[in-house]
Structures are given as structure tokens and as C-alpha cells.
Design an enzyme around this catalytic site. Structure first.
Site, PDB file in Angstrom:
ATOM      1  N   GLU A  20       5.476  -1.553 -63.420  1.00  0.00           N
ATOM      2  CA  GLU A  20       5.078  -1.973 -62.234  1.00  0.00           C
ATOM      3  C   GLU A  20       5.214  -3.488 -61.901  1.00  0.00           C
ATOM      4  O   GLU A  20       5.464  -4.125 -60.918  1.00  0.00           O
ATOM      5  CB  GLU A  20       3.518  -1.556 -62.078  1.00  0.00           C
ATOM      6  CG  GLU A  20       3.056  -0.302 -62.182  1.00  0.00           C
ATOM      7  CD  GLU A  20       3.520   0.399 -60.841  1.00  0.00           C
ATOM      8  OE1 GLU A  20       4.066  -0.031 -59.823  1.00  0.00           O
ATOM      9  OE2 GLU A  20       3.765   1.622 -60.698  1.00  0.00           O
ATOM     10  N   CYS A  43      10.942   7.892 -44.922  1.00  0.00           N
ATOM     11  CA  CYS A  43      10.098   7.108 -43.866  1.00  0.00           C
ATOM     12  C   CYS A  43      10.672   5.677 -44.166  1.00  0.00           C
ATOM     13  O   CYS A  43       9.818   4.943 -44.428  1.00  0.00           O
ATOM     14  CB  CYS A  43       8.677   7.244 -43.793  1.00  0.00           C
ATOM     15  SG  CYS A  43       8.104   6.745 -42.530  1.00  0.00           S
ATOM     16  N   CYS A  62      11.292  14.870 -43.086  1.00  0.00           N
ATOM     17  CA  CYS A  62       9.927  14.547 -43.479  1.00  0.00           C
ATOM     18  C   CYS A  62       9.054  15.784 -43.123  1.00  0.00           C
ATOM     19  O   CYS A  62       8.872  16.441 -42.096  1.00  0.00           O
ATOM     20  CB  CYS A  62       9.730  13.358 -42.323  1.00  0.00           C
ATOM     21  SG  CYS A  62       7.891  12.765 -42.732  1.00  0.00           S
ATOM     22  N   CYS A  74       3.261  13.493 -37.062  1.00  0.00           N
ATOM     23  CA  CYS A  74       3.363  12.022 -36.855  1.00  0.00           C
ATOM     24  C   CYS A  74       3.329  11.429 -35.683  1.00  0.00           C
ATOM     25  O   CYS A  74       3.869  12.039 -34.604  1.00  0.00           O
ATOM     26  CB  CYS A  74       4.876  11.748 -37.484  1.00  0.00           C
ATOM     27  SG  CYS A  74       5.156  10.038 -37.471  1.00  0.00           S
TER      28      CYS A  74
END
Length: 288
Positions: free
Chosen positions: A35, A190, A200, A206
DNA sequence: GAACCGTGGCG
DNA sequence: TCGCCAAGGTT
């Protein structure tokens, strides 16, 4: 449950990339390191560096025992080298405060150097399976499009966490998948420039698509030019010191050909102020 | 909240 | 070529 969760979960099970930190048993330390590296550095560039890092320092105590300059050198060209320093400091803090075990509690994670809202929750969720909203730039873009009908998200805000919380299922394991799936969708489908709406799983719900893909007023600030910038000068100085490490470098010879001597000195001073460089007598080196 | 902080790939 | 973008965080 939000209408987004079921299609996200189903899509993720079929389409998630096989990334090292998603393997079973990768461990909280490995996830923490990943991370840190993924903060503003693309996945493809992180992977080889992550594996080298974990081979050298397989746990927090191992890194904590090293010199901070070793971390800066091992960071190589991942960018934003302060992250290497912060990761080293976090390792020392994990050793001293948590017996060498990466903490699970979000507030304890937030108290570590270099860890903010995103990284703290990412570790708690992806390493320990707890239920928190994890919001990165991908998630913010997905939610802005699907829920608000905007092409691009506004600037990061605390409200983002509330919005994502509203999308998460109650079940912890499902919530973790939804967090990962929103990020993955933003990273692979996206995307910022050329979204592949035909692939998608949220296309039918959406709002951005339903409204005809309106362009939203772009409030993002343009990234400053790198060539000739102070950051460029800092990068050049540090690059020389990385190449010389663990040896030191004569200060006068350091970047002698840099066109702007004032800028060069400012770079060195700021690197010293950040703890990334030490100057002893007339020589410069990575911190010991 | 704005400014600052690296580096490289891609369209 | 050049601007955009990338699993953010700190001051």
C-alpha cells in the site's frame, strides 16, 4: 444492500487481476508495504520492487533494524522517496508500539507515519478482513460517475467515506470484496481517460451513462511541469546519492553541472530538512 | 484547503 | 512532443 454491491461482487470474482498482495497468506506486513508503494505509483511498476523489498525485509522488525538510508536506496525509482522514509519510520513504530505486529485498529494504523485515511483502512480491510470503507482515486471516480452522473470526482473529502459506507454490504467479507471491486473497476474499466462501458457491470445503473456522459466542469489542478522544477532537482540529487550508496559524495561535485546553482542548493537543503539526505563535513549521503 | 512531493508510460 | 495520469499523505 446497495444496488451496486451484487454486480460488483459478481464481476470481481470473474475479472480481478491476480496481484501478489491478493494471494492467500500474503500477510499484513506485505500488504502494508504494497500500500505504501501503491501510493501514486502504478501497479506494474510496484510489483518487482515489492518482491525485492519483502525478500530483504520480511517483517517490520527487519526493516526497523536497517538504516533509513537503506530503505531510501532500496526504494529506487518508485518516486516520492519520502514514502520510503515514512515506511521505515512506520516499521520502527510497529516494532516499538505493537511488538512488531502490524496493527489492526484503524486509529492505531492512522497514527503510523505515512498512513492516512486510505492506507489505514486498506490494511484493516485487506489484511484483516474488517469492515470499513476504503476510498481511493478509482473508487471516487466510479462513485462520481455511477451515483452522481459526473465525469470526474471532486477533490477528496471526508464525505467520500460516508458515500462508500452507503454502498457496502453488512457482511464483512462481502464488504471487503466491494471495496476491492470498486477500486479494480476504476483501475481497469471505469478509467479516467477512456472508460470501457461495454465491459462494465454497472452500466445499466450508471447515472453518468444514463445522462449521456456529460462533461463535468474540470476542477482538477494541472500537475506542475516536472522538467526544471525543484522536484526535478531533488530527484537528480537523490538519484546520484542512491547510485553512490552506501558511499558518500563530495558535496561540491554533487550535481555540479546543474544549470541553476541556487535551485540545486535549495534541493539539497530541502532533502536534508526531510531527512532524506545527511551532510557531514563536505560530503553528502543517505541517512544512517 | 492549497501547495508540495518523483518517476515513467501512454495517448 | 507534451499533457495527463497513477491503490495518497503531510504540512
Amino acid at each position: 444492500m446497495s444496488a451496486l454491491a451484487p454486480p460488483l461482487i459478481a464481476w470481481y470474482r470473474e475479472n480481478a487481476r491476480d496481484l501478489p498482495w491478493r494471494r492467500d497468506g500474503f500477510g499484513a506486513w506485505g500488504i502494508l508495504v504494497s500500500e505504501f508503494m501503491l501510493q501514486q505509483t502504478p501497479v506494474a511498476r510496484v510489483i518487482p520492487h515489492l518482491e525485492a523489498w519483502l525478500s530483504r525485509w520480511p517483517d517490520a522488525a527487519a526493516l526497523a533494524a536497517a538504516a533509513p538510508g537503506d530503505a531510501v536506496a532500496q526504494w529506487a525509482n518508485l518516486g516520492y522517496p519520502r514514502r520510503a522514509l515514512w515506511l521505515h519510520r512506520a516499521a520502527v513504530q510497529v516494532r516499538d508500539r505493537h511488538d512488531g505486529v502490524v496493527p489492526r485498529d484503524v486509529d492505531a494504523l492512522l497514527a503510523l507515519s505515512g498512513i492516512g485515511d486510505y492506507t489505514a483502512r486498506a490494511v484493516a480491510v485487506f489484511a484483516y478482513g474488517d469492515r470499513h470503507p476504503v476510498v481511493d482515486t478509482n473508487t471516487r471516480r466510479v462513485l462520481a460517475r455511477v451515483l452522481e452522473g459526473r465525469a470526474q470526482p471532486g477533490p477528496p473529502a471526508k464525505e467520500d467515506l460516508v458515500r462508500m459506507e452507503g454502498v457496502l454490504p453488512e457482511d464483512r467479507a462481502d464488504a471487503a470484496i466491494v471495496n476491492a471491486a470498486a477500486m479494480e473497476l476504476g483501475a481497469t474499466v471505469c478509467t479516467a481517460r477512456s472508460p470501457r462501458c461495454d465491459a462494465c457491470p454497472l452500466a445499466e445503473i450508471c447515472r453518468w451513462r444514463a445522462e449521456g456522459f456529460p462533461a463535468s466542469p474540470d476542477l482538477r489542478r494541472r500537475q506542475a511541469r516536472y522538467e526544471g522544477s525543484d522536484r526535478h532537482a531533488r530527484g537528480a540529487v537523490l538519484g546520484i546519492l542512491r547510485g553512490a550508496a552506501p558511499d558518500d559524495v563530495d558535496l561540491a561535485a554533487l550535481l555540479a553541472e546543474w544549470p541553476d546553482a541556487r535551485q540545486r542548493d535549495r534541493a539539497i537543503d530541502s532533502l536534508v530538512a526531510d531527512g532524506l539526505v545527511e551532510v557531514v563535513a563536505d560530503r553528502a549521503r543517505l541517512p544512517r
